[in-house]
Design an enzyme around this catalytic site. Structure first.
Site, mmCIF file in Angstrom:
data_model
loop_
_atom_site.group_PDB
_atom_site.id
_atom_site.type_symbol
_atom_site.label_atom_id
_atom_site.label_comp_id
_atom_site.label_asym_id
_atom_site.label_seq_id
_atom_site.Cartn_x
_atom_site.Cartn_y
_atom_site.Cartn_z
ATOM 1 N N ARG A 171 0.832 -1.211 0.000
ATOM 2 C CA ARG A 171 0.000 0.000 0.000
ATOM 3 C C ARG A 171 0.866 1.260 0.000
ATOM 4 N NH1 ARG A 171 -5.171 -1.754 3.778
ATOM 5 N NH2 ARG A 171 -6.606 -1.968 2.036
ATOM 6 N N GLY A 212 -12.971 -3.630 0.896
ATOM 7 C CA GLY A 212 -14.338 -3.125 1.023
ATOM 8 C C GLY A 212 -14.651 -2.120 -0.079
ATOM 9 N N LYS A 218 -13.541 -9.220 8.144
ATOM 10 C CA LYS A 218 -14.476 -8.089 8.320
ATOM 11 C C LYS A 218 -15.863 -8.548 7.867
ATOM 12 C CE LYS A 218 -10.980 -4.480 7.814
ATOM 13 N NZ LYS A 218 -10.395 -3.453 6.928
ATOM 14 N N GLY A 222 -6.411 -5.069 1.519
ATOM 15 C CA GLY A 222 -5.072 -4.942 2.064
ATOM 16 C C GLY A 222 -4.472 -6.299 2.370
HETATM 17 N N1 LIG Z 1 -11.282 -18.405 9.685
HETATM 18 C C1 LIG Z 1 -10.777 -17.230 10.058
HETATM 19 N N2 LIG Z 1 -10.856 -16.845 11.344
HETATM 20 C C2 LIG Z 1 -10.325 -15.655 11.747
HETATM 21 N N3 LIG Z 1 -9.702 -14.779 10.925
HETATM 22 C C3 LIG Z 1 -9.608 -15.118 9.632
HETATM 23 C C4 LIG Z 1 -10.136 -16.351 9.138
HETATM 24 N N4 LIG Z 1 -9.870 -16.408 7.808
HETATM 25 C C5 LIG Z 1 -9.214 -15.285 7.492
HETATM 26 N N5 LIG Z 1 -9.018 -14.501 8.576
HETATM 27 C C6 LIG Z 1 -8.287 -13.219 8.664
HETATM 28 O O1 LIG Z 1 -8.881 -12.247 7.845
HETATM 29 C C7 LIG Z 1 -7.959 -11.185 7.748
HETATM 30 C C8 LIG Z 1 -8.220 -10.377 6.519
HETATM 31 O O2 LIG Z 1 -9.566 -9.954 6.472
HETATM 32 P P1 LIG Z 1 -10.074 -8.645 5.707
HETATM 33 O O3 LIG Z 1 -9.522 -7.427 6.357
HETATM 34 O O4 LIG Z 1 -11.558 -8.778 5.648
HETATM 35 O O5 LIG Z 1 -9.435 -8.820 4.265
HETATM 36 P P2 LIG Z 1 -8.864 -7.719 3.249
HETATM 37 O O6 LIG Z 1 -7.906 -6.817 4.013
HETATM 38 O O7 LIG Z 1 -8.203 -8.473 2.168
HETATM 39 O O8 LIG Z 1 -10.058 -6.941 2.778
HETATM 40 C C9 LIG Z 1 -6.596 -11.820 7.764
HETATM 41 O O9 LIG Z 1 -5.789 -11.181 8.726
HETATM 42 C C10 LIG Z 1 -6.869 -13.292 8.144
HETATM 43 O O10 LIG Z 1 -6.011 -13.786 9.147
HETATM 44 O O1 LIG Z 2 -7.819 -2.141 5.130
HETATM 45 C C1 LIG Z 2 -8.749 -1.511 4.630
HETATM 46 O O2 LIG Z 2 -9.813 -2.089 4.045
HETATM 47 P P1 LIG Z 2 -9.880 -3.617 3.473
HETATM 48 O O3 LIG Z 2 -9.546 -4.565 4.611
HETATM 49 O O4 LIG Z 2 -11.324 -3.736 3.049
HETATM 50 O O5 LIG Z 2 -8.928 -3.709 2.322
HETATM 51 C C2 LIG Z 2 -8.790 -0.001 4.580
HETATM 52 O O6 LIG Z 2 -7.596 0.557 5.087
HETATM 53 C C3 LIG Z 2 -10.012 0.520 5.356
HETATM 54 O O7 LIG Z 2 -9.897 0.194 6.711
HETATM 55 P P2 LIG Z 2 -11.224 0.081 7.613
HETATM 56 O O8 LIG Z 2 -12.008 -1.140 7.098
HETATM 57 O O9 LIG Z 2 -10.743 -0.090 9.033
HETATM 58 O O10 LIG Z 2 -12.031 1.351 7.414
#
Ligand SMILES: Nc1ncnc2c1ncn2[C@@H]1O[C@H](COP(=O)(O)OP(=O)(O)O)[C@@H](O)[C@H]1O
Ligand SMILES: O=C(OP(=O)(O)O)[C@H](O)COP(=O)(O)O
Length: 399
Positions: A35, A380, A200, A356
């Site tokens: 990033r 997101g 998330k 991310g």
């Molecule tokens: N079964 C699970 N239980 C808890 N955490 C998980 C599980 N599968 C994935 N994760 C966690 O989800 C996190 C990423 O989620 P998220 O922020 O939603 O993705 P991104 O940043 O790609 O949008 C990672 O740190 C990973 O460890």
């Molecule tokens: O990591 C982020 O989003 P992402 O996990 O959906 O890629 C952005 O920095 C937004 O962070 P936030 O979901 O705490 O507002």
């Protein structure tokens, strides 16, 4: 959207940039700087043009007060290395340190303000509170460049309100992301498969309703999956579960059947005794996660199933790791899906990886970024854009 060109001569002007530096950290070590690298073209361009560049960003989700665990100090150091010039870090956001740091900038220099989320007004739901912080931020600069694509879906002071107070334009990263993602929004080649995972869950469950009218296939893994398994009546042990979303997910399952959208769930799960890299674990059927066990990855059969469901897809969108890939023992599902997408892309599919952690996972697990059509810095944000939603951080930049 207006672009940096429209700002004219930048020499001597204080330009406030919103970047997304929400990078994965192990203590104070950045485990993936993707990033920060993605932000460089805009920052270099502004600095080369003679602007005094003031960058603001968030890290993690601190609770509206300073918390050293979420300090941007490691980011300032890495950004300085990548830019080849020192990046000073103000110890606050709009206080004495921020003001003197900005006053001390020479043309072409770059400074970073401390984590915007150390101020509770940044994420406040009260418009006047956000506007007050935005007013104080605006006092630090002459123009605003929005370049934190990963955060443009957030109606927050440093993303949305600030753009109403200063001449505001989109940075190069935001423009590039919107252009690449629009390809999957407008008339996607079919079959169109979407893979969702990550942690998330409540944030991202909402996009499913919309995807049920757009995608042909939805593959569910990561923390998301347990709410689906619960909706099908299975027990999920101590896995991540959004209990209050179970009824909603039942609705999604019914809607998917009605719309002819295939929902693919894992058949096996790697279940662990606790959330730890060295936790004892075993692969169990997805319908029978034992009490007290925590699902931390999809199992090997599921990895194969998911790869097979991606093989003939022509458009693929992936957000959210399939498991806790940060721990080797729980990285297999994420690796299998990444490989499946690389193979499909080599066969002509258009693929987008967003988020991310998902983008970091791809790099940390050793995949070549060139194997994917587009790696988005926003999870997101990219999902909401693909849904066709209006993103506050983009609409506020409209001409
Ligand atoms: N079964 C699970 N239980 C808890 N955490 C998980 C599980 N599968 C994935 N994760 C966690 O989800 C996190 C990423 O989620 P998220 O922020 O939603 O993705 P991104 O940043 O790609 O949008 C990672 O740190 C990973 O460890
Ligand atoms: O990591 C982020 O989003 P992402 O996990 O959906 O890629 C952005 O920095 C937004 O962070 P936030 O979901 O705490 O507002």
């Amino acid at each position: 959207m207006k672009t940096i060109d429209t700002l004219g001569d930048l020499r001597g002007r204080r330009v406030l940039v919103r970047s997304d530096f929400n990078v994965p950290l192990d203590g104070t070590t950045i485990t993936d700087d993707g990033r920060i690298r993605a932000a460089l073209p805009t920052l270099r361009r502004l600095a080369d043009g003679g602007a005094r560049v003031v960058v603001m960003a968030h890290l993690g989700r601190p609770k509206g007060a300073p918390d050293q665990k979420f300090s941007l100090a490691p980011v300032a150091a890495r950004l300085g290395e990548l830019l080849g010039q020192e990046v000073s870090l103000a110890t606050d956001l709009v206080g004495e340190s921020a003001r003197s740091t900005v006053d001390g900038l020479a043309d072409g220099q770059v400074a970073l303000l401390e984590n915007v989320r150390f101020d509770a007004r940044e994420t406040s739901k009260v418009d006047a509170e956000r506007a007050e912080l935005a007013g104080e931020l605006a006092g630090l600069a002459d123009a605003f460049v929005s370049d934190g694509f990963g955060v443009v879906h957030r109606k927050q002071a440093s993303v949305y309100d600030i753009a109403q107070l200063l001449p505001a334009v989109a940075g190069d990263l935001v423009l590039k992301e919107v252009e690449s993602l629009s390809r999957a929004t407008t008339d996607p080649a079919r079959p169109y498969a979407v893979v969702l995972g990550g942690s998330k869950v409540s944030d991202k469950l909402g996009v499913i309703a919309n995807l049920l009218t757009k995608a042909d296939r939805l593959l569910i893994g990561g923390g998301m999956v347990f709410t689906f398994l619960a909706a099908k009546g299975h027990s999920v042990g101590s896995s991540l579960l959004e209990e209050d979303q179970v009824e909603t997910v039942k609705g999604y399952l019914a809607q998917a059947a009605e719309n002819g959208v295939e929902i693919v769930l894992p058949t096996d799960i790697v279940a662990a005794d606790s959330f730890a890299a060295d936790a004892p674990h075993a692969t169990v059927p997805a319908e029978e996660i034992p009490d007290g066990k925590m699902g931390l990855d999809i199992g090997p059969d599921s990895g194969e199933l998911f790869a097979a469901k991606l093989a003939d897809a022509r458009t693929i969108v992936w957000n959210g790791p399939m498991g806790v890939f940060e721990f080797d023992a729980f990285a297999g599902g994420t690796r299998a899906v990444a490989q499946g997408i690389v193979d499909a892309t080599a066969g002509g599919a258009f693929s987008i990886v967003g988020g991310g952690d998902s983008a970091a996972a791809v790099r940390i697990l050793g995949f070549d970024e060139a194997g994917f059509s587009h790696i988005s810095t926003g999870g997101g944000a990219s999902l909401e854009l693909l849904e066709g939603k209006e993103l506050p951080g983009l609409t506020v930049l409209a001409d």
